[in-house]
Design an enzyme around this catalytic site. Structure first.
Site, PDB file in Angstrom:
ATOM      1  CG  ASP A 418      -6.050   2.603  -4.228  1.00 54.71           C
ATOM      2  OD1 ASP A 418      -5.110   3.231  -4.094  1.00 54.71           O
ATOM      3  OD2 ASP A 418      -6.954   2.569  -4.199  1.00 54.71           O
ATOM      4  CD  GLU A 473      -3.226   4.791  -1.086  1.00 54.07           C
ATOM      5  OE1 GLU A 473      -3.378   6.030  -1.735  1.00 54.07           O
ATOM      6  OE2 GLU A 473      -4.399   4.455  -1.344  1.00 54.07           O
TER       7      GLU A 473
END
Length: 843
Positions: A418, A473
């Protein structure tokens, strides 16, 4: 004709501008740094200290090195030949940034060499959880904690009545506190599942209690509002430890990912458990032919509404949904169904929570003695979270060990990292637009410390589990992010194609149907770097967070409360919504990447939005759940979208089009509103026109022969009108002069004609005349062998399709449409009772 450009710059859109706070940067030497980035959605990244001599204070003994800054003097010690960096062969346009690639590769090589010299190798270094935290050793429990800022330290808990006076710890020269607590009458002095904390005194004389940084479980008293978490000593007896029963399944050639949040997976307004998710939700996922589950919010986070992205305890599973053993059961169950399990790992930042999290160890000390940078550089103002110092030896140990812990202890099959964009740049993507110019990626704005950490992380993951899947991401599109470390890349397998959902939301919010541009849609979907794979998605959890809506709700809005019954004719809004929902998700999958992702519930058009319990909604779970009853109710149209989602995945199972490098867009007709493209040997025809149906519509293709329908969104099974015949043979005609594309039809050497109804998508496959078994049929009617067999294992039902259907493998054809409404029973309750309408749909 549009094909993937080998040197295509990363996709960018106005929505890629992310509001992020600027960080003051220290003065740096003019070493050209080269790396790209995109829109940021998750959490922070770190900045690389400006070029100061790299200063390694490594000593033998208990290895705890302080901060490593950047030093050219260590570069000369690198023995590897860095003159021929393979990534330049893939993209020669990167050669002007050779100095940057050399610099970061040397930093990586030197760091790896130091770890090998002083820690016995990267894999040994990443076993920190066997040294730090609580561990059983002969005759007792040993507890170690890195807290160089502490002046005194004790371990406290239920076992000593929270009085640490008899359990004082000793400090090493590297700031590591330790104590051995002898067994009592042959039993551990700290009972399993009992509460513990680390108590220390800092420089101003104040004593504070903190949860151990390496704790493996943490809980909170649910009866007390805003109660602090407690660390829990987790060491169950052998009889209570979960034993994995199933091997990891083979790595999927193309991941079809089901993004899931265990806590909000119940149909009831409450937090769901790991075991309930395993027993009730995993079979649904497998039935829809997904091969990968991506679990969000696994790492403990004290604030539920953070969606799991403000992590407080990095080695602990979220106790809201159960114990570590319960999570192991879930993962094992997924493996038994043939699915890989990825973890949404957050190493880009940490929660600002002092009481429950890692931030509690920061008591004003220098960055050298902390997990985080000091000052502005260590704090993300927009996310209200702390930023790691990736140049710190103990931070590297902590984060790398964290990856190994989840891979080995829980058998995760990989990670979705992330907030990678924030990690890659000092500016974290704040107020930054990436246009694809390489100078935006390779400059002094690049955080080389973070880049080196990610390279080390990738190397470690591959060494431990070569079949792992690792996804970034990243919204910036940094060149090399998805290439191997050995080539000079950062090592990820895939990057999330984050511009695609932004484009769809923009269209749904701001454009009427006749304003949709076929060229712009095609360009947005194909705008990715050659040889760097992407996972495409039309919507994820991000798009449904409170304040926004799911795609289905954008399309149909309040009519979803009253117009989804099959017992009445669909209104124009519902008919349009169901049709475009299928088309948007399918073209995203087919054209947008080499993998596909769907967020839990969106496969059947889940309405409304996601809103975690908070003060602003009266701590309600009403919008923090999944209404599975909608898709399970036979007289509601949600089942059509779900069935089409299942068929999309099945089509890739049969034809493996996601893995094909052959992707050619032959037509983007703005007047007809039609997109025609080939993926592998399949021909896709998408008609976005709101009204026009085209008979005898000519489409180009590569190979000559006979084509038939493989998938049809207008089929009755998917809530369509059944206008396209599935038993019709489409024979090709040659176009122009062979080998001369400009004389061909849309630059394709062959063509055939089709019926293309408005707002439909139809896929055609070339019939192999030599394979009689597979020369007849429609893939949408094919049996789903793996799903049925594997779900049968879980439910205990017989699921051997071969026993029931000797013709399995022969793709069947539905030539006579069946009107779904004719087979429905009278509903027993009003539809409004199925879809709870307690709030205004436009809220």
């Amino acid at each position: 004709m549009v094909a993937l450009n080998p040197l295509l710059p990363p996709s960018c859109s106005p929505s890629s501008q992310v509001s992020r706070n600027k960080h003051r940067l220290t003065t740096q030497t003019s070493i050209p740094l080269t790396i790209p980035f995109r829109r940021l959605h998750a959490f922070n990244g770190f900045v690389f200290p400006s070029a100061k001599p790299i200063h390694h204070t490594v000593r033998p003994g208990f290895k705890g090195i302080a901060v490593m800054t950047d030093d050219k003097s260590t570069m000369s010690s690198t023995e590897e030949n860095l003159e021929n960096i393979a990534i330049f062969n893939v993209d020669p346009a990167l050669k002007p940034y050779k100095d940057h690639f050399n610099y970061r590769l040397k930093r990586y090589a030197d760091q790896k060499k130091l770890i090998e010299e002083y820690e016995g190798g990267l894999e040994e270094f990443a076993k920190g959880y066997l040294k730090f935290g609580f561990n059983r050793e002969e005759g007792g429990i040993v507890y170690r904690e890195w807290a160089p800022a502490a002046q005194e330290a004790q371990v406290i808990g239920d076992f000593n009545g929270w009085d640490g006076s008899n359990h004082r710890m000793e400090k090493s020269q590297f700031g590591v506190w330790s104590i051995k607590i002898p067994d009592v009458e042959g039993n551990p002095a700290i009972p399993h599942n009992s509460k513990v904390k680390f108590r220390f005194k800092h420089s101003d004389g104040v004593w504070v209690d903190r949860i151990p940084a390496w704790i493996k479980y943490a809980t909170v008293d649910p009866t007390r509002f805003a109660a602090p978490y407690d660390g829990v000593y987790w060491d169950p007896p052998l009889s209570e430890r979960y034993q994995f029963k199933y091997p990891r399944p083979p790595k999927p050639k193309a991941p079809r990912i089901y993004e899931a949040h265990v806590g909000m997976s119940s149909s009831e307004p409450r937090i769901n458990s790991y075991t309930e998710f395993a027993d009730n939700i995993l079979p649904r996922i497998r039935e829809n032919n997904y091969n990968t589950v991506q679990l969000m919010a696994v790492m403990e986070h004290s604030y539920y509404a953070s969606f799991g992205y403000h992590v407080t305890n990095f080695f602990a599973v979220s106790s809201r949904s159960g114990t570590p053993e319960d999570l192991k059961y879930l993962i094992d169950k997924a493996h038994s169904l043939g699915m890989h399990v990825l973890m949404d790992v957050v190493h880009s930042h940490a929660s600002n929570n002092v009481t429950d999290g890692l931030n509690g160890y920061d008591v004003g000390q220098s960055s050298q003695d902390s997990y985080f940078h000091t000052g502005d550089r260590g704090y993300h103002k927009l996310w209200d979270s702390r930023l790691f110092n990736y140049a710190n030896w103990e931070v590297l140990r902590f984060l790398l060990s964290n990856l190994r812990w989840w891979l080995e202890e829980f058998k995760f099959d990989g990670f979705r990292f992330d907030g990678v964009t924030s990690m890659l740049y000092h500016h974290h993507g704040i107020n930054t637009t990436f246009t694809g110019n390489y100078s935006e990626y390779f400059s002094e704005a690049t955080d080389v410390d973070a880049v080196v950490y990610l390279m080390l992380a990738d190397t470690l993951i591959r060494n431990i589990f070569p079949d792992a899947t690792v996804i970034a991401e990243d919204v910036s599109g940094m060149p090399g992010l998805g290439r191997p470390v050995s080539e000079g890349g950062i090592g990820f397998d895939y990057r999330l194609a984050m511009a695609i959902p932004d484009k769809w939301i923009d269209y749904l919010k701001n454009k009427k149907d006749h304003e949709w541009s076929m060229k712009e849609i095609s360009s947005s979907l194909t705008n990715r770097r050659y040889t760097e794979r992407c996972v495409s998605y039309a919507e994820s959890h991000d798009q449904a967070i409170v304040g926004d809506k799911t795609i289905a709700f954008f399309l149909m809005d309040e009519e979803m409360y009253s117009g989804m019954s099959c017992l009445t004719d669909a209104s124009p809004a519902i008919e349009r919504g169901v049709a475009l929902h299928k088309m948007i998700h399918f073209i995203t999958m087919a054209l947008g990447g080499e993998g596909y992702l769907n967020f839990m519930g969106n496969e059947f058009g889940h309405p409304e939005w996601i809103d975690f319990p908070r003060e602003g909604n009266g701590w309600s779970y009403e919008k923090c759940r999944r209404q599975w009853n909608l898709v399970d109710t036979d007289h509601l149209r949600y089942k059509f979208m779900n069935a089409f989602d299942r068929a999309m995945n099945l089509l890739d199972d049969k034809f493996s089009f996601l893995t094909s490098t052959k992707q050619i867009v032959s037509s983007t007709d703005e007047e007809d509103k039609v997109i025609v493209f080939e993926r592998g040997d399949l021909v896709f025809v998408f008609n976005f026109h709101p009204e026009n149906t085209y008979e005898g519509y000519k489409v180009g293709c590569d190979l000559p022969g006979k084509y038939r329908v493989a998938l049809d969104s207008d089929a009755w099974e998917f809530g369509g009108r059944g206008r396209v015949g599935h038993d019709i043979d489409h024979f090709t005609s040659p176009e122009g002069i062979p080998g001369v594309p400009e004389t061909n039809f849309n630059n394709r050497p062959n063509s055939f004609k089709v019926l293309s109804p408005a707002r439909t998508c139809v896929v055609y496959y070339r019939v192999d005349e030599n394979n009689k078994e597979n020369s007849n049929g429609n893939v949408v009617a094919a049996k789903e062998r793996l799903a049925a067999e594997d779900v049968g294992k879980v439910t205990g039902e017989s699921a051997s399709i071969e026993d029931k259907d000797p013709n399995f493998g022969v793709v069947e054809e539905t030539s006579t449409p069946v009107l779904v409404a004719e087979t429905l029973e009278k509903p027993t309750s009003l539809e409004s009772e199925v879809l709870d309408n307690n709030e205004d749909a436009d809220n």
